[in-house]
Design an enzyme around this catalytic site. Structure first.
Site, mmCIF file in Angstrom:
data_model
loop_
_atom_site.group_PDB
_atom_site.id
_atom_site.type_symbol
_atom_site.label_atom_id
_atom_site.label_comp_id
_atom_site.label_asym_id
_atom_site.label_seq_id
_atom_site.Cartn_x
_atom_site.Cartn_y
_atom_site.Cartn_z
ATOM 1 N N ILE C 82 18.424 -40.232 47.307
ATOM 2 C CA ILE C 82 17.389 -39.449 46.638
ATOM 3 C C ILE C 82 16.364 -40.402 46.030
ATOM 4 C CG2 ILE C 82 16.959 -37.720 44.828
ATOM 5 C CD1 ILE C 82 18.727 -36.741 47.202
ATOM 6 N N LEU C 84 16.441 -41.409 43.006
ATOM 7 C CA LEU C 84 16.297 -41.113 41.584
ATOM 8 C C LEU C 84 15.013 -40.371 41.233
ATOM 9 C CD1 LEU C 84 17.826 -44.524 40.578
ATOM 10 C CD2 LEU C 84 18.943 -42.297 40.421
ATOM 11 N N ASN C 138 23.738 -44.854 33.781
ATOM 12 C CA ASN C 138 23.967 -45.201 35.182
ATOM 13 C C ASN C 138 23.603 -46.675 35.373
ATOM 14 O OD1 ASN C 138 23.944 -45.505 37.931
ATOM 15 N ND2 ASN C 138 22.604 -43.772 38.358
ATOM 16 N N CYS C 141 21.993 -49.059 39.278
ATOM 17 C CA CYS C 141 20.653 -49.403 39.748
ATOM 18 C C CYS C 141 20.491 -50.912 39.798
ATOM 19 C CB CYS C 141 19.590 -48.853 38.815
ATOM 20 S SG CYS C 141 20.092 -47.409 37.925
ATOM 21 N N LYS C 176 28.541 -45.340 33.313
ATOM 22 C CA LYS C 176 29.018 -44.901 34.624
ATOM 23 C C LYS C 176 29.101 -46.080 35.579
ATOM 24 C CE LYS C 176 28.212 -41.396 38.116
ATOM 25 N NZ LYS C 176 27.452 -40.179 38.416
ATOM 26 N N GLY C 228 31.741 -37.093 47.973
ATOM 27 C CA GLY C 228 32.512 -36.009 48.587
ATOM 28 C C GLY C 228 33.979 -36.363 48.772
HETATM 29 C C1 LIG Z 1 22.591 -35.931 45.778
HETATM 30 C C2 LIG Z 1 23.240 -36.782 44.724
HETATM 31 C C3 LIG Z 1 22.486 -37.296 43.677
HETATM 32 C C4 LIG Z 1 23.065 -38.105 42.701
HETATM 33 N N1 LIG Z 1 22.301 -38.566 41.656
HETATM 34 C C5 LIG Z 1 22.889 -39.292 40.656
HETATM 35 C C6 LIG Z 1 22.156 -39.729 39.518
HETATM 36 O O1 LIG Z 1 20.973 -39.435 39.364
HETATM 37 N N2 LIG Z 1 22.778 -40.491 38.568
HETATM 38 C C7 LIG Z 1 24.104 -40.823 38.683
HETATM 39 O O2 LIG Z 1 24.646 -41.501 37.814
HETATM 40 N N3 LIG Z 1 24.834 -40.404 39.751
HETATM 41 C C8 LIG Z 1 24.262 -39.654 40.735
HETATM 42 N N4 LIG Z 1 25.031 -39.233 41.802
HETATM 43 C C9 LIG Z 1 26.456 -39.582 41.888
HETATM 44 C C10 LIG Z 1 27.336 -38.444 41.384
HETATM 45 O O3 LIG Z 1 27.081 -38.152 40.046
HETATM 46 C C11 LIG Z 1 28.831 -38.797 41.573
HETATM 47 O O4 LIG Z 1 29.128 -39.956 40.817
HETATM 48 C C12 LIG Z 1 29.187 -39.038 43.019
HETATM 49 O O5 LIG Z 1 28.522 -38.129 43.840
HETATM 50 C C13 LIG Z 1 30.681 -38.954 43.294
HETATM 51 O O6 LIG Z 1 31.193 -37.691 42.992
HETATM 52 P P1 LIG Z 1 31.409 -36.527 44.108
HETATM 53 O O7 LIG Z 1 32.183 -37.137 45.216
HETATM 54 O O8 LIG Z 1 32.136 -35.450 43.390
HETATM 55 O O9 LIG Z 1 30.050 -36.103 44.543
HETATM 56 C C14 LIG Z 1 24.439 -38.412 42.779
HETATM 57 C C15 LIG Z 1 25.199 -37.896 43.841
HETATM 58 C C16 LIG Z 1 24.632 -37.081 44.802
HETATM 59 C C17 LIG Z 1 25.480 -36.567 45.918
#
Ligand SMILES: Cc1cc2nc3c(=O)[nH]c(=O)nc-3n(C[C@H](O)[C@H](O)[C@H](O)COP(=O)(O)O)c2cc1C
Ligand SMILES: Cc1cc2nc3c(=O)[nH]c(=O)nc-3n(C[C@H](O)[C@H](O)[C@H](O)COP(=O)(O)OP(=O)(O)OC[C@H]3O[C@@H](n4cnc5c(N)ncnc54)[C@H](O)[C@@H]3O)c2cc1C
Ligand SMILES: Cc1cc2nc3c(=O)[nH]c(=O)nc-3n(C[C@H](O)[C@H](O)[C@H](O)COP(=O)(O)OP(=O)(O)OC[C@H]3O[C@@H](n4cnc5c(N)ncnc54)[C@H](O)[C@@H]3O)c2cc1C
Ligand SMILES: Cc1cc2nc3c(=O)[nH]c(=O)nc-3n(C[C@H](O)[C@H](O)[C@H](O)COP(=O)(O)O)c2cc1C
Ligand code: FES
Ligand code: FES
Lengths: 315, 261, 315, 261
Positions: C82, C84, C138, C141, C176, C228
Site C-alpha cells: 500500500i 502507507l 510501526n 519502515c 510493532k 494471512g
Molecule cells: C493491506 C494491509 C495494510 C497494512 N498496513 C499496515 C500499517 O499501516 N501499519 C502497520 O503497522 N501494519 C500494517 N499492516 C500489517 C498488519 O497490521 C498485520 O501486522 C499483518 O497483516 C499480519 O497480520 P494478518 O496476517 O492477520 O493480516 C497491513 C497489512 C495489510 C494486509
C-alpha cells in the site's frame, strides 16, 4: 499438453543449465529431505528425467531424529521437525549410493554437522566416493560449539563452513541458506567468499503450531520448519535479492509446485530450482515440471531455458 | 510409467450414518495389486488448503477394478470427501505400506474398533478366499448400533460370524471388544489382527502377550507422503529408534513397537 | 453457539486484559491497515464489542502511497504494498478522531516515520488529542537517514524510536516488531529497554510475486508484505519467543482468523491479539472471535481469559 | 446488526456458454437495497486457498429477493463458483460501492463489452422503471454470437432495442461497439454508461470527450476487501493521487480518472 507433441519436440528444447562445473540437462531438482534417497519415488515417475536429485541430509553418524509428532499441516504448508533422521555417512555410502547410481541421475548429497570439524570430516569421507555430482551444505543447523547459533545466520560462520567443505572435495559445493535472517544477501556473499559454487535457498522458515484442545505444541520438538506454497512469496523475494548480490548461480527453493512456479523462480534469478513439499502432494510434480518447462521453451520459441534466468522485467 | 497414482472416478457414495461414509472408487491398478492392511493417500481437492493427502485403509477391492474406503468425517479433509459427488474424479495414490501377514497355520482373530474395522473386511475376505480350515473369529466394536450395524453386514455376507460390542450396549456386548475377546478360546495357535483406537489395540496386545497369541496391529500416525520420503510418520520401536508407519507399516507385529500406556 | 446462551452468560465471562495502563474489556483488536479508520466496518458488525481498534498507520504528512497494483493473492495469504497511504496526522485528528470517538471503542493510533525526528513530531501532535487509548509504533519502515535500513531490524534504532515516542506522550506505547530479522527477541528487549508498554508482533513478512506471463513483478512496488493464514506458524513462534524474552505484554498478530487461532496465540504468550487480513475475508471475524472466546471461557469454566496467557503446556 | 453479509442460497445456475455462467442467489437484503453498478464480494469456498473474496457486479435483482451475477470462468475462484450446485450456500457481501448516477434529463446510452454487460442490465431495468421519456440506446459487444446472444435476450425482454457488435461478425456489427456508437446520434444531451474492457472504455471516453457527451465508466481492479479498508484497489485520479475502486467507485465519471492509453 499431449505427450506425443512433447516427445517429438523434446530434442529441440534446450533446458541445460550449469551450476559451477556441474552441467544439468534441465534445471529441475528435488529438495533435500523431501525425496528420500530417490528410491522411494521410482514406482511413481521417471527419475532419470530430472536435472538432479538431492538426497536427505547426511551427518557423520546416524541420527534417529526427533520423537513424534514430527509433522503438522498448516495453511498451504506444513511444519516438520524430523530432526535430521539419517543413516549416517558410512551407511549412506555403502547402502544408498549404489542404488542411487542405478537410477541414472546426478546425485547431490546434502550434508550437515554440529561443528565445522564435522562438516570437514563428512566431506573427506565423501571425497573419494564415485557417483556424487555435488555437495549441498545445510547451514541451518545450530552450531553446538557456538552456543547453538545457526551457522546460517552469521556470515563468518557460514564462510568458515563453506571453506571447510570446499577444501576437502573437488565436486561443486552448493551452500543452502536459511531464510531466518535479517539480510540473506550478507550470508550469500559470505559463502561466495568461502568458495561456494552455488547457493541454494530457501530452507524452511521457523514456525510453531499449537493444539488449542491439548494446549500443547503439536510438534514434540515445539518448533519446526515451515515449507510449501505458503512460503513461496518469501522465497521468490530472497532468490531475487541473492541473485543480484552474488555472481555464483542461485538454486531457487520454496513452495514450488508447478511449471509456472519454476518459471517465476527462474525469472527472479534462479539458475535451477528444487521442488520439496510438492513431492508429497504429487510424487510426479518434478517430472511434470520438466515436461511443462520443455513445452514452455518450445511454445515460447526460446533458444534456451537460460533466457529466462533473471529475465524479470522491471519498468 | 507406473500407474499407481491415478485420476480415479468415484462410482458410489454410501452414507452409512450421519458421519460415516463409504466411497467406491474405480481404480483398477490399485484394486489389482492391493493387499489387506494397505492404504491409499487421497488428495482433498485441487486447492493447496488443505495441502496434504489423507490416508485411508483399503476396505475392499472388487474384480471390477473398484476399491472401497470407509471413513468418518472428522475434519476438513474428510468433510471435503463427504461432499464429493458420484462421477467426480479424485487423485488416489496407492496401494501403500505393508499389509497384514496372513498366517495360514493359525486361527485368525480379527478385532476391529470404529473405523479400524475398514481394513479388516478386506482381510476377512482374503482369508476366506485362501480357504483357511478354521473360520476366523471376528470381533467388532463401535460406539452405537447405528454405527456398527452397517459395518457388520459386510462380514455377514462373507458368512463370517461377528461378535459385536458397543459402547452403549445398543448392539451385542455392552462394553469393549477386549471383554468379548477374553470370553473366546481360539486355541493356542492364534493370530490376532487388530485395528482401532490406540487404547484398544494396546489392551488387545497386552492380553495377547499374556495368552501368548501372536498379534498384528495397524497403527495410525500423521503422514505427509505415505511413501517413506518425509520421515514424518514414526512410531517408537521396541528395539530403539523408530519405525515408519507408512513404509515399515502401517501393520506391525505388536511386539515391534513401544506401547505408551 | 446460540446468541441467547451468549447474552445470558456474557456477564460471567471475564475477558479483561491489560496492556500497560490500558485496560481492555477483551483481548480482541483489529490490526493496523486492515480495518481502515474503523468506520468502514460499521455496516457489518458491532464495533463496540471489540477490545480495541488499531487504525491505519499515520505519518506526519499525508501520503498517497504506491502506484497500482498494490495487492496480490498468494497461497493462503496476500502481499500488499500500500505504501502507507494515509491522510496525515492533521487530517487524522480533525476528520477521523471525532468519528472514531462516536463508535465507542478504545482507539490505538498506529504511527510511522522516516526519521526518529518524525516519530517524535507525530507523537507530540497526538499528545493532547482526546480519544486516543494508545499509540502503536510501526518500526518496519526504512530509516531514510540511515540508508533505508529498517528501524525494526537494528536494536539500537528500535530503542531510539521507542524512547522518542515515549518521551512525548502519556498514553501507553506499543511497538510493532518486524519478523524479517534473525533474532526478534533482541528487538523485543531493545524496545522494552526503550520504555515500550507492550510489543505487537508480527508485522508482515517481506515477499514478492511474479506474473509468469508478463514476466514482471505483480506489485508495482516489486516487494510487498505477506499476511494471512500462511504466516500464522511463523507468528506464533515469534510471539512465543518474545513473550519469554520480555516482561511487558505481547500483542499477537499474524494469520489469526478464528477463536481457535486466538486461543493458540494466548497460550503462546500473547496478552491480546489483532486480526488483520481476516477482516477482508470476513468483516465480522473479530466480533465472532469475541463471541467465540466468551463462550470458550464459559465452557471451559475459566475464572478469566488471563488463565490462557502463556498457558502452553510443555512436557 | 446489519444483514448485509449473508449465507445465501444459490437458487439457479444457468450455463450460458462453455465458460459464461449466470447464478441466481437468494439474498433479500442485498436485492432490496442494491443500485445499478454496485457489486458484491463472494467467498470462494470454505478453504483459505483461494483466500480472498471475488468481486462481481450485480446484474439483476428481483422482487422475490434474488440477485443475479453473470461471470466468466477465468481462474480458480470462478472455477469454484462454476462447480457449485443449486441449493448450495455461499457467502455474499454487498451491495458495495458507488453505482451509476442515473441522469433523468439526458438520453441514456448503455455501452457494454463482454462481462461488462452484466451491470448494464440492472441499469437498463432501473431506467425503464424510472420511465425516462426517451428510450435508452443500448450497444453491446462480445467475442461471438454464442457469447452475446444469451445476454441480448434479457435486454430485449425489457423492450430495449440492442445494437450488437461481435469480434467475429457472427452477430450484429463486425467490429467494435465504438464503431456502432459513432453511427448513432443520441442528441447533444447524452449520458453514456460504460462497462467493459479497459481499452473499450477508454475509446468510448475519448469519443464522448470529443462529442461533449457525459460518460460514466465502471472500472475493475484487484480487490481484497471491497469496502474501503485495505486501500488496495486504487486508480490514478485525474486530480492527482488515487481514488479507490471499491468505495469511490467502481463507477466513476470518466473525467475523474487517468486513462493510460
Ligand atoms: C493491506 C494491509 C495494510 C497494512 N498496513 C499496515 C500499517 O499501516 N501499519 C502497520 O503497522 N501494519 C500494517 N499492516 C500489517 C498488519 O497490521 C498485520 O501486522 C499483518 O497483516 C499480519 O497480520 P494478518 O496476517 O492477520 O493480516 C497491513 C497489512 C495489510 C494486509
Ligand atoms: C494408515 C492410515 C489409515 C487410515 N485409515 C482410515 C480409514 O480407513 N477410515 C478413516 O475414517 N480414517 C482413517 N485414517 C485416519 C484418517 O486419515 C484421518 O481421519 C483423516 O486424515 C482426517 O483428515 P481431516 O482433514 O478430515 O481431519 P483434520 O482436519 O486433519 O483433523 C481433524 C481431527 O482429526 C484428527 N486426526 C487427524 N488425523 C488423524 C489420524 N490419522 N487419526 C486419528 N485422528 C486424526 C486431528 O487431530 C483432528 O482432531 C487412517 C489413518 C492412517 C494413518
Ligand atoms: C467491481 C468489479 C466487478 C466485477 N464484475 C464482474 C462480473 O460481473 N462478471 C465477471 O465475470 N467478472 C467480474 N469482475 C471480475 C472478476 O472479479 C474476476 O474475473 C474474478 O475475480 C477472477 O477470479 P478467479 O479466481 O477466477 O481468477 P484468478 O485466479 O484470480 O485470476 C485468473 C486470471 O484472471 C485475471 N483477473 C483476476 N481478477 C481480474 C479482474 N478483476 N479483471 C480482469 N481479470 C482479472 C487474473 O489476472 C488472471 O489472469 C469484476 C471485478 C470487479 C473489480
Ligand atoms: C520433511 C522435510 C524434511 C527436510 N529435510 C531437509 C534436510 O535434511 N536438509 C535440508 O537442507 N533441507 C531439508 N528440508 C528443507 C527442504 O529441502 C526445502 O528447503 C524446504 O522444504 C522448502 O521447499 P518446499 O517449500 O518446496 O518444501 C526438509 C523439508 C521437509 C518438508
Ligand atoms: S508419511 Fe512420509 S515417510 Fe511416512
Ligand atoms: S478493495 Fe480494499 S479498499 Fe478497495
Amino acid at each position: 499438453m499431449s505427450p506425443k507433441a512433447l516427445n517429438s519436440s523434446a530434442s529441440v528444447a534446450d533446458l541445460r543449465v550449469s551450476l559451477g562445473d556441474l552441467k544439468l540437462k534441465n534445471p529441475i531438482m528435488t529438495a533435500s529431505g523431501t525425496f528420500g534417497y530417490g528410491q522411494e519415488f521410482v514406482p511413481y515417475m521417471n527419475i532419470h528425467r530430472l536435472g538432479a536429485v538431492v538426497v536427505k541430509g547426511i551427518s557423520l553418524f546416524p541420527r534417529s531424529g526427533n520423537p513424534p509428532p514430527r509433522i503438522v499441516e498448516t495453511p498451504c504448508g506444513m511444519l516438520n521437525a524430523i530432526g535430521l533422521e539419517n543413516v549416517g555417512v558410512e551407511r549412506f555410502i555403502s547402502e544408498k549410493i549404489p542404488a542411487l547410481q542405478a537410477i541414472n541421475v546426478p546425485v547431490v548429497v546434502n550434508i550437515l554437522g554440529d561443528t565445522v570439524q564435522e562438516y570437514s570430516e563428512i566431506t573427506k569421507r565423501l571425497a573419494d566416493v564415485e557417483g556424487i555430482a555435488a555437495i549441498e551444505v545445510n547451514i541451518s543447523c545450530p552450531n553446538v560449539k557456538k552456543g547453538g547459533v545457526a551457522f546460517g545466520s552469521v556470515p563468518k560462520m557460514a564462510e568458515a563452513v563453506t571453506k571447510a567443505v570446499k577444501e576437502n572435495i573437488s565436486v561443486p559445493v552448493f551452500v543452502k541458506l536459511s531464510p531466518n535472517v535479517t539480510d540473506i544477501t550478507e550470508i550469500g556473499r559470505a559463502v561466495e567468499d568461502g568458495g561456494a559454487d552455488a547457493v541454494s535457498l530457501i530452507n524452511t522458515l521457523i514456525g510453531m503450531a499449537i493444539d488449542h484442545r491439548t494446549r500443547r505444541p503439536v510438534l514434540a520438538n515445539v518448533f519446526g520448519g515451515l515449507s510449501g506454497p505458503a512460503i513461496k512469496p518469501v522465497a521468490i523475494r530472497m532468490v531475487n535479492l541473492v541473485a543480484q548480490a552474488v555472481s555464483i548461480p542461485v538454486i531457487g527453493i520454496g513452495g514450488i509446485e508447478t511449471t509456472e512456479d519454476v518459471i517465476e523462480f527462474l525469472l527472479a534469478g534462479a539458475t535451477a530450482v528444487q521442488l520439496g513439499t510438492a513431492n508429497f502432494v504429487n510424487p510426479r510434480a518434478s517430472e511434470e515440471a520438466v515436461e511443462g518447462l520443455t513445452q514452455y521453451v518450445i511454445d515460447e520459441k526460446l533458444l534456451s531455458v537460460r533466457e529466462l534466468i533473471g529475465g524479470l522485467v522491471l519498468s | 510409467m507406473s500407474q499407481i497414482q491415478e485420476k480415479t472416478e468415484i462410482v458410489r457414495i454410501e452414507r452409512l450414518t450421519d458421519d460415516v461414509i463409504r466411497i467406491t472408487i474405480d481404480a483398477p491398478e490399485i484394486a489389482m495389486s492391493a493387499l489387506p492392511g494397505q492404504f491409499v493417500m487421497i488428495r482433498m481437492g485441487n486447492s493447496s488448503d488443505p495441502l496434504l493427502r489423507r490416508p485411508f485403509s483399503i476396505s475392499q477391492t472388487s474384480n471390477a477394478g473398484h476399491i472401497q474406503i470407509l471413513f468418518k468425517v472428522v475434519g476438513r479433509g474428510t468433510r471435503y470427501l463427504a461432499h464429493c459427488r458420484e462421477g467426480e474424479y479424485i487423485s488416489v495414490l496407492g496401494p501403500l505400506g505393508q499389509g497384514f501377514k496372513i498366517d495360514m497355520e493359525k486361527t485368525s482373530c480379527l478385532i476391529g474398533g470404529g473405523m479400524g474395522i475398514a481394513p479388516l473386511l478386506f482381510l476377512g475376505k482374503r482369508i476366506r478366499q485362501k480357504g483357511l480350515k478354521v473360520d476366523p473369529i471376528v470381533i467388532l466394536g463401535a460406539r452405537t448400533r447405528a454405527e456398527l450395524l452397517p459395518l457388520l453386514t459386510d462380514f455377514e455376507q462373507l458368512d463370517l460370524k461377528v461378535h459385536a460390542a458397543t459402547d452403549d450396549g445398543s448392539l451385542g456386548h455392552h462394553g469393549l471388544v477386549t471383554d468379548v475377546f477374553k470370553t473366546i478360546d481360539p486355541g493356542p495357535d492364534c493370530m490376532t489382527y487388530v485395528c482401532g483406537p490406540k487404547m484398544m489395540m494396546a489392551a488387545v496386545h497386552l492380553y495377547c502377550k499374556k495368552m501368548e497369541y501372536s498379534c498384528q496391529v495397524s497403527v495410525e500416525t500423521a503422514m505427509a507422503c505415505g511413501m517413506g520420503a518425509c520421515l514424518g510418520c514414526i512410531v517408537p520401536a521396541a528395539s530403539g529408534g523408530y519405525v515408519h508407519a507408512c513404509s515399515d507399516g502401517p501393520v506391525f507385529d505388536a511386539e515391534e513397537i513401544v506401547w505408551e500406556i
